[in-house]
Design an enzyme around this catalytic site. Structure first.
Site, PDB file in Angstrom:
ATOM      1  N   CYS A 138       0.826  -1.211   0.000  1.00  0.00           N
ATOM      2  CA  CYS A 138       0.000   0.000   0.000  1.00  0.00           C
ATOM      3  C   CYS A 138       0.864   1.267   0.000  1.00  0.00           C
ATOM      4  O   CYS A 138       1.430   1.609  -1.022  1.00  0.00           O
ATOM      5  CB  CYS A 138      -0.994  -0.020   1.159  1.00  0.00           C
ATOM      6  SG  CYS A 138      -2.320   1.201   0.967  1.00  0.00           S
ATOM      7  N   HIS A 233      -3.757  -4.933   0.593  1.00  0.00           N
ATOM      8  CA  HIS A 233      -3.259  -5.284   1.927  1.00  0.00           C
ATOM      9  C   HIS A 233      -3.361  -6.785   2.140  1.00  0.00           C
ATOM     10  O   HIS A 233      -4.326  -7.282   2.743  1.00  0.00           O
ATOM     11  CB  HIS A 233      -4.076  -4.551   3.003  1.00  0.00           C
ATOM     12  CG  HIS A 233      -3.694  -3.127   3.199  1.00  0.00           C
ATOM     13  ND1 HIS A 233      -2.783  -2.717   4.147  1.00  0.00           N
ATOM     14  CD2 HIS A 233      -4.100  -1.999   2.557  1.00  0.00           C
ATOM     15  CE1 HIS A 233      -2.645  -1.400   4.099  1.00  0.00           C
ATOM     16  NE2 HIS A 233      -3.427  -0.945   3.140  1.00  0.00           N
ATOM     17  N   GLU A 235      -1.855  -8.603   4.241  1.00  0.00           N
ATOM     18  CA  GLU A 235      -1.801  -8.968   5.664  1.00  0.00           C
ATOM     19  C   GLU A 235      -3.179  -8.970   6.306  1.00  0.00           C
ATOM     20  O   GLU A 235      -3.358  -9.539   7.398  1.00  0.00           O
ATOM     21  CB  GLU A 235      -0.864  -8.018   6.414  1.00  0.00           C
ATOM     22  CG  GLU A 235      -1.443  -6.666   6.798  1.00  0.00           C
ATOM     23  CD  GLU A 235      -1.591  -5.688   5.636  1.00  0.00           C
ATOM     24  OE1 GLU A 235      -2.124  -4.573   5.860  1.00  0.00           O
ATOM     25  OE2 GLU A 235      -1.181  -6.022   4.511  1.00  0.00           O
TER      26      GLU A 235
END
Length: 255
Positions: A138, A233, A235
C-alpha cells in the site's frame, strides 16, 4: 540456520490520538505497528523486528535480512508535487495532492519531509546498498515509486473500499505473464482495496506487473533489485498467514 530478521516500519502518533490512554500521555509520542504484518512475517518463517523512527537506517539495514514497507498515511506531497507540475505544465498537479490521515509529525515547516518519509527513504537506500530484499505494501508501493522518481495519483476515492470488513474483495487484480507476481499469485487474485492513492508514473527500474480492471497499477517489481510491491493489503486478507508475498520476502531474506 537462524530465521531471517525482517524490519517493519510503523507510524507515530501523540498519546491524545489513542483511545484509552491516560491523560498524562497526551503529549507523549507513541509508535504504532499493525500486528498483522508481523504475524504474517512470523508465519512465513521470519522474525519481525519493529523499527523506531529515531534509529539510524544506515545502522539498521546491514543487520536486517529483509525490509517490509507497510501501509499508512500519505507520502508527503512535497516529494513529488514538482513532477506533477512539470507534467501538467500549468501547476494544476500540485494543487490536486490531498492530505489523508496526516500524522502528528507531518506538521513541519515548508520544504521539510515528515519524519516517517525521511526515515523510510533512507532505510530504502541503505537496504538496496546492503542487497536486502524489500516488500512494499500500500503506502509502501507509493513510497517506492516516489523514491525512484515516479509520481502518484493523488486522490482515487473510488478505490477506497473502507466501509466493509478489511478482507472484503471488491475487485480482482490481473498479473503480468512472466512476472514474479504472476508466479506468486497466478493470473488473477481477488483483493481488498483500502487506498485512495496509487502509483502513476513509475520510477526508474520498476515494471508494473499487476493492474486492477480500470488500469490502476496494483503491483510492481524492480528489474534489478529484489524488490516487489503491491497496492492491496495481503496482511488483512483471509489466508494472510499463508500469503505468498510474505513467503517471497522471507525466502529471499534467507539467502
Amino acid at each position: 540456520m537462524p530465521k531471517p530478521l525482517i524490519g517493519l516500519v510503523g507510524r507515530r502518533r501523540k498519546g491524545s490520538r489513542i483511545g484509552g490512554f491516560p491523560p498524562v500521555f497526551t503529549d507523549v509520542d507513541v509508535d504504532l505497528y499493525i500486528a498483522h504484518y508481523a504475524q504474517a512475517v512470523n508465519a512465513a518463517g521470519g522474525i519481525a523486528v519493529y523499527l523506531p523512527l529515531d534509529a539510524d537506517p544506515t545502522d539498521i539495514a546491514p543487520r536486517l535480512d529483509g525490509v517490509l514497507l507497510t501501509g499508512g498515511e500519505d507520502v508527503a506531497a512535497s516529494l513529488y508535487a514538482d513532477r506533477l507540475v512539470t507534467e501538467a505544465g500549468d501547476g494544476s498537479g500540485a494543487s490536486a495532492v490531498s492530505a489523508f490521515d496526516t500524522p502528528d509529525d507531518a506538521v513541519v515547516p515548508d520544504g521539510q519531509i515528515p519524519l516517517r518519509d525521511a526515515f523510510e527513504l533512507e532505510l530504502l537506500d541503505a537496504a538496496v546498498t546492503a542487497d536486502v530484499p524489500v516488500l512494499g505494501i500500500c503506502r509502501g508501493i507509493q513510497l517506492l515509486t516516489v523514491a525512484a522518481g515516479g509520481t502518484l495519483h493523488p486522490d482515487l476515492p473510488a478505490h477506497a473500499f473502507v466501509d466493509g470488513p478489511p478482507d472484503a474483495t471488491p475487485h480482482v487484480v490481473t498479473t503480468t505473464e512472466g512476472s514474479e507476481l504472476r508466479r506468486l499469485y497466478g493470473p488473477e487474485v481477488a483483493v481488498n482495496s483500502l487506498h485512495h492513492q496509487a502509483a502513476d508514473q513509475l520510477g526508474d527500474g520498476y515494471v508494473a506487473t499487476a493492474h486492477s480492471p480500470d488500469g490502476i497499477i496494483e503491483g510492481m517489481e524492480h528489474a534489478e533489485f529484489p524488490i516487489i510491491a503491491v497496492q492491496w493489503h495481503p496482511e488483512l486478507m483471509t489466508g494472510a498467514l499463508a500469503d505468498p508475498c510474505f513467503r517471497w520476502l522471507v525466502d529471499h531474506a534467507s539467502r
